[in-house]
Design an enzyme around this catalytic site. Structure first.
Site, PDB file in Angstrom:
ATOM      1  N   LYS A  48       1.243   4.100  -3.020  1.00  0.00           N
ATOM      2  CA  LYS A  48       0.779   5.534  -2.714  1.00  0.00           C
ATOM      3  C   LYS A  48       1.901   6.445  -2.925  1.00  0.00           C
ATOM      4  O   LYS A  48       1.757   7.672  -3.557  1.00  0.00           O
ATOM      5  CB  LYS A  48       0.113   5.494  -1.338  1.00  0.00           C
ATOM      6  CG  LYS A  48      -1.306   4.743  -1.385  1.00  0.00           C
ATOM      7  CD  LYS A  48      -2.136   5.635  -2.327  1.00  0.00           C
ATOM      8  CE  LYS A  48      -3.652   5.245  -2.080  1.00  0.00           C
ATOM      9  NZ  LYS A  48      -4.673   5.540  -3.241  1.00  0.00           N
TER      10      LYS A  48
ATOM     11  N   TYR B 271       0.801  -1.266  -0.144  1.00  0.00           N
ATOM     12  CA  TYR B 271       0.082  -0.078   0.110  1.00  0.00           C
ATOM     13  C   TYR B 271       1.020   1.271   0.000  1.00  0.00           C
ATOM     14  O   TYR B 271       0.579   2.308  -0.865  1.00  0.00           O
ATOM     15  CB  TYR B 271      -0.932   0.066   1.217  1.00  0.00           C
ATOM     16  CG  TYR B 271      -1.716   1.189   1.463  1.00  0.00           C
ATOM     17  CD1 TYR B 271      -2.860   1.500   0.650  1.00  0.00           C
ATOM     18  CD2 TYR B 271      -1.257   2.262   2.211  1.00  0.00           C
ATOM     19  CE1 TYR B 271      -3.624   2.588   0.929  1.00  0.00           C
ATOM     20  CE2 TYR B 271      -2.142   3.580   2.484  1.00  0.00           C
ATOM     21  CZ  TYR B 271      -3.104   3.511   1.675  1.00  0.00           C
ATOM     22  OH  TYR B 271      -3.925   4.715   1.886  1.00  0.00           O
TER      23      TYR B 271
HETATM   24  P1  NAD Z   1     -13.222   2.823  -1.488  1.00  0.00           P
HETATM   25  O1  NAD Z   1     -12.698   1.515  -1.424  1.00  0.00           O
HETATM   26  O2  NAD Z   1     -14.480   3.255  -0.853  1.00  0.00           O
HETATM   27  O3  NAD Z   1     -13.405   3.433  -2.956  1.00  0.00           O
HETATM   28  C1  NAD Z   1     -12.661   3.133  -3.990  1.00  0.00           C
HETATM   29  C2  NAD Z   1     -13.260   2.772  -5.323  1.00  0.00           C
HETATM   30  O4  NAD Z   1     -12.078   2.472  -6.334  1.00  0.00           O
HETATM   31  C3  NAD Z   1     -13.962   1.495  -5.412  1.00  0.00           C
HETATM   32  O5  NAD Z   1     -15.412   1.739  -5.864  1.00  0.00           O
HETATM   33  C4  NAD Z   1     -13.253   0.588  -6.469  1.00  0.00           C
HETATM   34  O6  NAD Z   1     -14.158  -0.227  -7.143  1.00  0.00           O
HETATM   35  C5  NAD Z   1     -12.564   1.629  -7.267  1.00  0.00           C
HETATM   36  N1  NAD Z   1     -11.216   1.165  -7.993  1.00  0.00           N
HETATM   37  C6  NAD Z   1     -10.287   0.545  -7.399  1.00  0.00           C
HETATM   38  N2  NAD Z   1      -9.446   0.155  -8.459  1.00  0.00           N
HETATM   39  C7  NAD Z   1      -9.818   0.580  -9.498  1.00  0.00           C
HETATM   40  C8  NAD Z   1      -9.312   0.883 -10.814  1.00  0.00           C
HETATM   41  N3  NAD Z   1      -7.989   0.505 -11.115  1.00  0.00           N
HETATM   42  N4  NAD Z   1     -10.023   1.727 -11.506  1.00  0.00           N
HETATM   43  C9  NAD Z   1     -11.370   2.125 -11.363  1.00  0.00           C
HETATM   44  N5  NAD Z   1     -11.672   2.060  -9.978  1.00  0.00           N
HETATM   45  C10 NAD Z   1     -11.150   1.657  -9.115  1.00  0.00           C
HETATM   46  O7  NAD Z   1     -11.934   3.954  -1.192  1.00  0.00           O
HETATM   47  P2  NAD Z   1     -12.265   5.388  -0.198  1.00  0.00           P
HETATM   48  O8  NAD Z   1     -12.225   4.844   1.141  1.00  0.00           O
HETATM   49  O9  NAD Z   1     -13.404   6.249  -0.852  1.00  0.00           O
HETATM   50  O10 NAD Z   1     -10.758   5.917  -0.600  1.00  0.00           O
HETATM   51  C11 NAD Z   1     -10.617   6.736  -1.638  1.00  0.00           C
HETATM   52  C12 NAD Z   1      -9.128   6.927  -1.929  1.00  0.00           C
HETATM   53  O11 NAD Z   1      -8.613   7.620  -0.815  1.00  0.00           O
HETATM   54  C13 NAD Z   1      -8.415   5.753  -2.192  1.00  0.00           C
HETATM   55  O12 NAD Z   1      -7.376   6.151  -3.141  1.00  0.00           O
HETATM   56  C14 NAD Z   1      -7.909   5.145  -0.942  1.00  0.00           C
HETATM   57  O13 NAD Z   1      -6.432   4.661  -1.220  1.00  0.00           O
HETATM   58  C15 NAD Z   1      -7.616   6.884  -0.476  1.00  0.00           C
HETATM   59  N6  NAD Z   1      -7.253   6.666   1.297  1.00  0.00           N
HETATM   60  C16 NAD Z   1      -8.188   6.291   1.780  1.00  0.00           C
HETATM   61  C17 NAD Z   1      -8.267   6.588   3.231  1.00  0.00           C
HETATM   62  C18 NAD Z   1      -9.201   5.951   4.022  1.00  0.00           C
HETATM   63  O14 NAD Z   1      -9.307   6.376   5.177  1.00  0.00           O
HETATM   64  N7  NAD Z   1     -10.444   5.465   3.323  1.00  0.00           N
HETATM   65  C19 NAD Z   1      -6.976   6.981   3.798  1.00  0.00           C
HETATM   66  C20 NAD Z   1      -5.900   7.533   2.807  1.00  0.00           C
HETATM   67  C21 NAD Z   1      -6.163   7.194   1.583  1.00  0.00           C
END
Ligand code: NAD
Length: 235
Positions: free
Chosen positions: A142, A138
């Site tokens: 990132k 991860y």
């Molecule tokens: P989530 O899992 O709710 O949503 C991610 C979406 O991305 C899903 O709908 C999935 O189907 C889609 N997806 C995955 N790979 C894909 C691809 N190759 N092409 C198109 N769609 C794809 O995630 P979230 O919690 O809404 O997080 C949003 C972003 O923020 C992500 O990049 C995550 O890594 C980042 N992030 C989240 C957190 C957190 O606390 N949730 C913390 C740090 C970073």
């Protein structure tokens, strides 16, 4: 004519809130995700952000004469594990597909579909500016996303003229998945999704509020108060 937003990962927690927020402010919204969006005006589903499928998204939107003012990559995923964990190499592949391939795919769509003076936002992670031995795949994917944004800000990156590329680096987002995985946590220290959508909306609407292209913008929430600040990797 209304402005247009494309969200890669527009069916996820953050992505769907961004789509909802922009749509409620009169923007035309397009979601590209593995899953259908019930909110976006145009919902295109894919099974990979590979060359063929990204080209088919480009062709589909170009055939409808659609160019976008802002493009956000809210796609991604999380897998923990160190280099000695069971399934470590499978987790590497999964993180490359979800975090890195999506970021590269967003850059491809940005090059093809952004209007001049457009905004492209990729999503990194605040934790990944430091070593992440317990979630090595991860963190590495990132950190590479941070690098992609730095590269997209170069004048020869392939993006249309005067584009702005920004990476947002969340700490912990207040999502349903996090609430169910960490039920005992202090939710006052998690960032509400609407605050992120509002910030991206401000940058999209008002060019003079945008961070300098290539910026990494970290944010974290303490006691319901969110602080946004540029992250400098090299001093
Ligand atoms: P989530 O899992 O709710 O949503 C991610 C979406 O991305 C899903 O709908 C999935 O189907 C889609 N997806 C995955 N790979 C894909 C691809 N190759 N092409 C198109 N769609 C794809 O995630 P979230 O919690 O809404 O997080 C949003 C972003 O923020 C992500 O990049 C995550 O890594 C980042 N992030 C989240 C957190 C957190 O606390 N949730 C913390 C740090 C970073």
């Amino acid at each position: 004519m209304s402005k247009s937003l494309l969200v890669l990962g527009g069916s996820g927690s953050l992505g769907s809130e961004i789509v909802r927020f922009f749509k409620s402010n009169g923007w035309k919204t397009i979601s590209v995700d593995f899953r259908k969006s019930d909110i976006a005006e145009i919902s295109l589903t894919i099974t990979s952000s590979n060359e063929d499928q990204m080209k088919s998204i480009e062709n589909e939107l170009t055939s409808q004469n659609i160019k976008v003012d802002a493009l956000v990559c809210a796609a991604g995923g999380w897998t923990g594990g160190d280099s000695n964990s069971d399934g470590y190499l499978d987790s590497v592949k999964k993180m490359i597909d979800m975090n890195l391939y999506s970021a590269f795919g967003a850059a491809f769509l940005g090059a093809k579909l952004l209007k001049p003076n457009g905004l492209i936002v990729l999503t990194g992670s605040l934790a990944s500016i430091k070593p992440t031995s317990f979630m090595i795949a991860y963190g590495a994917t990132k950190a590479a996303t941070h690098h992609i944004v730095k590269s997209l800000a170069q004048p020869d990156s392939g993006l249309p003229a005067n584009s702005t590329a920004v990476c947002i680096l969340p700490q912990t987002l207040d999502t349903p998945a996090n609430r169910s995985a960490m039920a005992g946590a202090n939710f006052n220290d998690w960032t509400p999704l609407t605050e992120v959508a509002e910030k991206l909306y401000e940058w999209s609407e008002k060019v003079d509020t945008r961070p300098t292209s290539g910026s990494l913008i970290g944010f974290e929430t303490k006691n319901k108060s969110t602080t946004w600040a540029p992250i400098c990797l090299f001093k």
